[in-house]
Scaffold this motif. Structure first.
Motif, PDB file in Angstrom:
ATOM      1  N   LEU A 147       2.291  -1.768  -4.239  1.00  0.00           N
ATOM      2  CA  LEU A 147       1.465  -2.804  -4.866  1.00  0.00           C
ATOM      3  C   LEU A 147       1.914  -3.070  -6.307  1.00  0.00           C
ATOM      4  O   LEU A 147       1.896  -4.217  -6.771  1.00  0.00           O
ATOM      5  N   GLY A 148       2.324  -1.999  -7.002  1.00  0.00           N
ATOM      6  CA  GLY A 148       2.818  -2.195  -8.361  1.00  0.00           C
ATOM      7  C   GLY A 148       4.107  -2.990  -8.392  1.00  0.00           C
ATOM      8  O   GLY A 148       4.325  -3.812  -9.286  1.00  0.00           O
ATOM      9  N   GLU A 149       4.992  -2.761  -7.412  1.00  0.00           N
ATOM     10  CA  GLU A 149       6.229  -3.539  -7.337  1.00  0.00           C
ATOM     11  C   GLU A 149       5.945  -4.998  -6.995  1.00  0.00           C
ATOM     12  O   GLU A 149       6.646  -5.897  -7.465  1.00  0.00           O
ATOM     13  N   LEU A 150       4.896  -5.242  -6.208  1.00  0.00           N
ATOM     14  CA  LEU A 150       4.514  -6.617  -5.895  1.00  0.00           C
ATOM     15  C   LEU A 150       3.908  -7.304  -7.119  1.00  0.00           C
ATOM     16  O   LEU A 150       4.212  -8.472  -7.391  1.00  0.00           O
ATOM     17  N   GLY A 151       3.064  -6.597  -7.860  1.00  0.00           N
ATOM     18  CA  GLY A 151       2.520  -7.113  -9.112  1.00  0.00           C
ATOM     19  C   GLY A 151       1.488  -8.205  -8.963  1.00  0.00           C
ATOM     20  O   GLY A 151       1.371  -9.064  -9.841  1.00  0.00           O
ATOM     21  N   LEU A 152       0.719  -8.202  -7.878  1.00  0.00           N
ATOM     22  CA  LEU A 152      -0.268  -9.267  -7.657  1.00  0.00           C
ATOM     23  C   LEU A 152      -1.668  -8.710  -7.449  1.00  0.00           C
ATOM     24  O   LEU A 152      -2.524  -9.389  -6.879  1.00  0.00           O
ATOM     25  N   LEU A 153      -1.929  -7.492  -7.901  1.00  0.00           N
ATOM     26  CA  LEU A 153      -3.254  -6.892  -7.763  1.00  0.00           C
ATOM     27  C   LEU A 153      -3.598  -6.146  -9.042  1.00  0.00           C
ATOM     28  O   LEU A 153      -2.785  -5.352  -9.532  1.00  0.00           O
ATOM     29  N   GLN A 154      -4.769  -6.433  -9.589  1.00  0.00           N
ATOM     30  CA  GLN A 154      -5.244  -5.751 -10.793  1.00  0.00           C
ATOM     31  C   GLN A 154      -6.452  -4.897 -10.425  1.00  0.00           C
ATOM     32  O   GLN A 154      -7.509  -5.416 -10.064  1.00  0.00           O
ATOM     33  N   PHE A 155      -6.284  -3.561 -10.518  1.00  0.00           N
ATOM     34  CA  PHE A 155      -7.353  -2.642 -10.137  1.00  0.00           C
ATOM     35  C   PHE A 155      -8.432  -2.585 -11.218  1.00  0.00           C
ATOM     36  O   PHE A 155      -8.142  -2.699 -12.420  1.00  0.00           O
ATOM     37  N   LYS A 156      -9.650  -2.395 -10.751  1.00  0.00           N
ATOM     38  CA  LYS A 156     -10.771  -2.123 -11.659  1.00  0.00           C
ATOM     39  C   LYS A 156     -10.918  -0.610 -11.805  1.00  0.00           C
ATOM     40  O   LYS A 156     -10.701   0.138 -10.852  1.00  0.00           O
ATOM     41  N   ASP A 157     -11.293  -0.190 -13.009  1.00  0.00           N
ATOM     42  CA  ASP A 157     -11.486   1.237 -13.258  1.00  0.00           C
ATOM     43  C   ASP A 157     -12.878   1.635 -12.771  1.00  0.00           C
ATOM     44  O   ASP A 157     -13.895   1.241 -13.355  1.00  0.00           O
ATOM     45  N   LEU A 158     -12.912   2.421 -11.702  1.00  0.00           N
ATOM     46  CA  LEU A 158     -14.193   2.886 -11.156  1.00  0.00           C
ATOM     47  C   LEU A 158     -14.638   4.201 -11.770  1.00  0.00           C
ATOM     48  O   LEU A 158     -15.673   4.746 -11.369  1.00  0.00           O
ATOM     49  N   ASN A 159     -13.876   4.725 -12.733  1.00  0.00           N
ATOM     50  CA  ASN A 159     -14.206   6.014 -13.362  1.00  0.00           C
ATOM     51  C   ASN A 159     -14.335   5.858 -14.880  1.00  0.00           C
ATOM     52  O   ASN A 159     -13.859   6.691 -15.641  1.00  0.00           O
ATOM     53  N   GLU A 160     -14.932   4.765 -15.320  1.00  0.00           N
ATOM     54  CA  GLU A 160     -15.051   4.525 -16.759  1.00  0.00           C
ATOM     55  C   GLU A 160     -15.895   5.587 -17.457  1.00  0.00           C
ATOM     56  O   GLU A 160     -15.720   5.842 -18.648  1.00  0.00           O
ATOM     57  N   ASP A 161     -16.825   6.192 -16.708  1.00  0.00           N
ATOM     58  CA  ASP A 161     -17.702   7.195 -17.308  1.00  0.00           C
ATOM     59  C   ASP A 161     -17.038   8.560 -17.424  1.00  0.00           C
ATOM     60  O   ASP A 161     -17.620   9.486 -17.996  1.00  0.00           O
TER      61      ASP A 161
END
Length: 763
Positions: free
Chosen positions: A49-63
């Motif tokens: 997915l990083g090589e594709l570069g078309l998805l931005q993950f949300k941080d589910l562990n901000e706390d």
């Protein structure tokens, strides 16, 4: 969108409604997706997915802190490998080793093998550095000992030569013993009586030249003058082991008497960083040590150091050939684990759950990548990928390629637009290089710039695979920007008729000729128009004439104003399409329309006057017209009148500009307040009688929305926006005059360079 209160549609806006929606000029439509990875395929899937570069993950562990996350140990390992790679890079730069531009292909290795290989290389390099440092320190000590033997030996020899006439002088003259014992110099007593009998000793060594004076003063004060200090320049630089640089040093010899003085002198030497070396008094022993010990060991150490340096450089070359590939690999792995730390385990602790934003057009590509990751990781369970509903505002994503990427980065440096907002980078592809060309208009300079851009473009594949310095990397990234700037510079240079500030008759003969057949230049007799205007650009006869500067000044200044007003009108027009797309009729009625009226009532009218003056050849003073449009709107224009009805039109435009300011400022905040009250009036009473809905339990309820509206903030924001537009209309128009100023400066500097340097050098 434009429904009026009475139900009718504005006819003037119907034209805009029939225009295409400009979807390709906006940011991409985004969607929120959820991914559930089996633990065995998560890393490989995130890598793809990083090589594709078309998805931005949300941080589910901000706390959670970085140390509480799942893959913290892997991130630490990557950070440690990154430290080792930085150590190798520093060592290569310090040694001045040049690695091969195209390294030999090496078999792919995984992270564990790379970690072990980096550890071996680091251990080997540290061991070589330690051995080299020890040998270098020994070599420096022997070199200093050699210098001390040479210089201190000459000082001692000079002192012994001074002792013979002193003996004769003491034999011929009779001194009082008491006076001689009390006031005799220490060195003379030691030479006369002998070192063994009188106890006079000496300490020899070497010290930095910059510290010699302070060192001598400290010795004198500490021993209260009971010493004799002699120094001599070392004659050659010595390498400082701490900094690795060559420094100038001074050899010294200190004569003293007594054990207590010796201890003080040695402590002072240690505090000043002076190195002390034993030097025998006999010249024969000095020469023997110099020849048998120092010189032979120095030559052996030089050979050993050279062999060690060559071995170390070979090791660094082998590391340097793969260093850039290793750095990319470690950065990639660290980015993968940083992304995995943004995911959460599900309740079974067997799968990782992640959320992210992706463009709608990329969903099929992402699904293909996830299937490939499942296949390559030999996972028995596939990766689940599905779209989620959300009320959050998506991030902004613009699709770019190698041509538009540089323009997008220039625009993003000022600020990233909102979601589905019109992308100004599309228009800057033309406006940015063209405005540069207006200032840089010279087709000779443009050709030089074009050759540089073509060189970068033709060597694109080779340069993209190399590590470039900062300046070359910046130029290579903007190669297509430079290409367009060069092409537009050639175009504007043809309009200005300048080739390194020299005009050419490219498109035909000049429209002007000498008044008399016998005249030879324009300075004495002047020119008259004899044929039709020059077909394209500025007539070459203007160059060198007495009216050249006033003519070009007027041309470029008026042209800059026309370009500035056109570009500002384009910005206002784009705001209409933005408001129409987001179905915001208030912005169209109470921002777009008054802004368009205000700008064109003043500066659009000025542009109209410029065009009329050009077309009619009038000698009207536009400065006078614009100033007295405000000071005396009803006054007589006289010879400054360009067309019939100009005075009445000026009064109308001035009134429209005055009306447009409160039109921008007041209606929108009060209409928003009214709509807000109508929307939520009575809602709280309905909630009291309804048991099915509790407004406090829903974060997006009517009550929370009602509390969010603040009329004061809305009014202040609108006031700031209105004032900023009014002032910006004036200041931005003045700012576009920089096109005129810099174009004039470029032209005049080119002229000075040609006339005062080239012609002077070539005669």
């Amino acid at each position: 969108l434009l429904e009026a209160p009475g139900g009718g549609r504005s006819g003037a806006m119907g034209l805009f409604d029939r225009l295409p929606p400009m979807d390709h000029l906006r940011s991409e439509k985004m969607c929120l997706v959820q991914l559930i990875f089996p633990a065995e395929s998560a890393r490989l899937a995130v890598t793809y997915l990083g090589e594709l570069g078309l998805l931005q993950f949300k941080d589910l562990n901000e706390d959670k802190s970085p140390f509480q996350r799942i893959f913290v140990n892997q991130v630490k390992r990557c950070a440690e490998m990154n430290r080792k790679l930085k150590f190798f890079s520093d060592q290569i730069n310090k040694a001045g080793v040049k690695s091969s531009v195209r390294p030999a292909l090496q078999p792919e290795i995984d992270l564990e093998e790379l970690e072990a290989k980096l550890g071996e290389h680091e251990h080997e390099l540290l061991e070589m550095n330690t051995n080299s440092g020890t040998l270098r320190q020994t070599y420096n000590e022997l070199l200093e000992f050699k210098l001390v033997l040479s210089k201190a030996g000459s000082i001692l020899a000079a002192s012994q030569n001074h002792a013979t006439p002193a003996d004769h002088e003491l034999d011929e003259h009779i001194y009082d013993k008491e006076v001689d014992d009390g006031n005799g110099y220490l060195l003379e007593q030691g030479i006369h009586q002998g070192a063994s009998e009188s106890g006079v000793r000496f300490v020899s060594g070497i010290i930095l030249k910059s510290k010699a004076l302070a060192f001598e003063r400290m010795l004198f004060r500490t021993t209260r003058g009971n010493m004799f200090f002699n120094e001599a320049s070392a004659g050659e630089p010595v390498m400082d082991p701490s900094s690795g640089e060559e420094v100038e040093k001074t050899v010294f010899v200190v004569f003293f008497s007594g054990e207590q003085a010796k201890a003080k002198i040695l402590r002072i030497c240690a505090s000043f960083g002076a190195n002390c070396y034993p030097v025998p008094e006999e010249i024969v022993k000095q020469r023997q040590i110099f020849r048998e010990v120092v010189s032979s060991r120095l030559s052996d150490l030089e050979v050993t150091l050279d062999a060690g340096t060559q071995h170390r450089n070979k090791a660094l070359e082998s590391v340097g050939s793969q260093l850039w590939r290793w750095i990319l690999m470690v950065k990639k792995e660290k980015a993968v684990y940083d992304t995995l730390n943004m995911l959460n385990f599900d309740v079974t602790k067997k799968c990782l759950v992640g959320e992210g934003w992706c463009p709608i057009f990329a969903k099929s590509q992402i699904e293909d990548v996830l299937q490939r990751a499942t296949l390559h990781s030999n996972s028995q369970v596939g990766i689940i990928f599905h779209e989620m509903d959300t009320i959050d505002s998506p991030p902004t994503y613009f699709r770019t390629d190698k041509f538009t990427n540089a323009f997008q980065e220039i625009v993003d440096a000022y600020g990233v637009g909102r979601y589905e907002e019109i992308n100004p980078a599309v228009y800057s592809v033309i406006t940015f290089p063209f405005l540069f060309a207006v200032m840089f208009g010279d087709w000779g300079h443009g050709i030089c710039l074009l050759l540089g851009a073509l060189f970068l473009i033709l060597r694109e594949k080779k340069l993209s695979s190399q590590k470039l310095d900062s300046f070359t990397e910046m130029a290579f990234g903007g190669r297509y920007v430079i290409l367009l700037m060069a092409l537009f510079s050639i175009y504007c240079g043809l309009i200005y008729n300048e080739f390194f500030s020299v005009p050419f008759h490219i498109f035909g003969k000049s429209a002007y000729a000498c008044r008399e057949n016998s005249c030879s230049d324009a300075y004495t007799a002047g020119l008259v128009k004899v044929r039709d205007p020059y077909p394209f650009g500025v007539d070459p006869s203007w160059r060198g004439s007495r009216s050249e500067l006033p003519f070009l000044n007027s041309l470029k200044m008026k042209m800059s104003i026309l370009m500035g007003v056109s570009q500002m009108n384009l910005g206002i027009l784009l705001s209409y399409f933005d408001a129409k797309f987001h179905k915001n009729a208030l912005d169209i009625r109470y921002q777009f329309i008054p802004q368009l009226i205000f700008l064109n009532s003043l500066f659009g009218y000025l542009s109209l006057l410029i065009l009329i003056k050009w077309c009619t050849g009038s000698k009207a003073d536009l400065y006078h017209v614009m100033i007295y449009m405000f000071l005396d709107p009803a006054g007589d224009l006289g010879e400054n009148q360009l067309f019939w009805g100009q005075k009445e039109l000026q009064i109308l435009l001035l009134l429209l500009a005055l009306v447009a300011v409160p039109w921008m400022l007041f209606p929108k905040p009060f209409i928003l307040k009214k709509l807000h009250k109508e929307r939520f009036q009575g809602h709280s009473y309905r909630f009291l009688g309804t048991s099915e809905m509790d407004p406090d339990s829903e974060p997006d309820s009517a009550r929370s929305r009602h509390d969010d509206f603040n009329f004061g903030e809305v009014f202040v924001h609108q006031m700031i926006h209105s004032i900023e537009f009014v002032l910006g209309a004036v200041s931005n128009t003045a700012s576009y005059l920089r096109l005129w100023a810099l174009s004039l400066a470029h032209s005049e500097l080119s002229t000075v360079f040609y006339e005062k340097l080239l012609l002077f050098a070539w005669g």
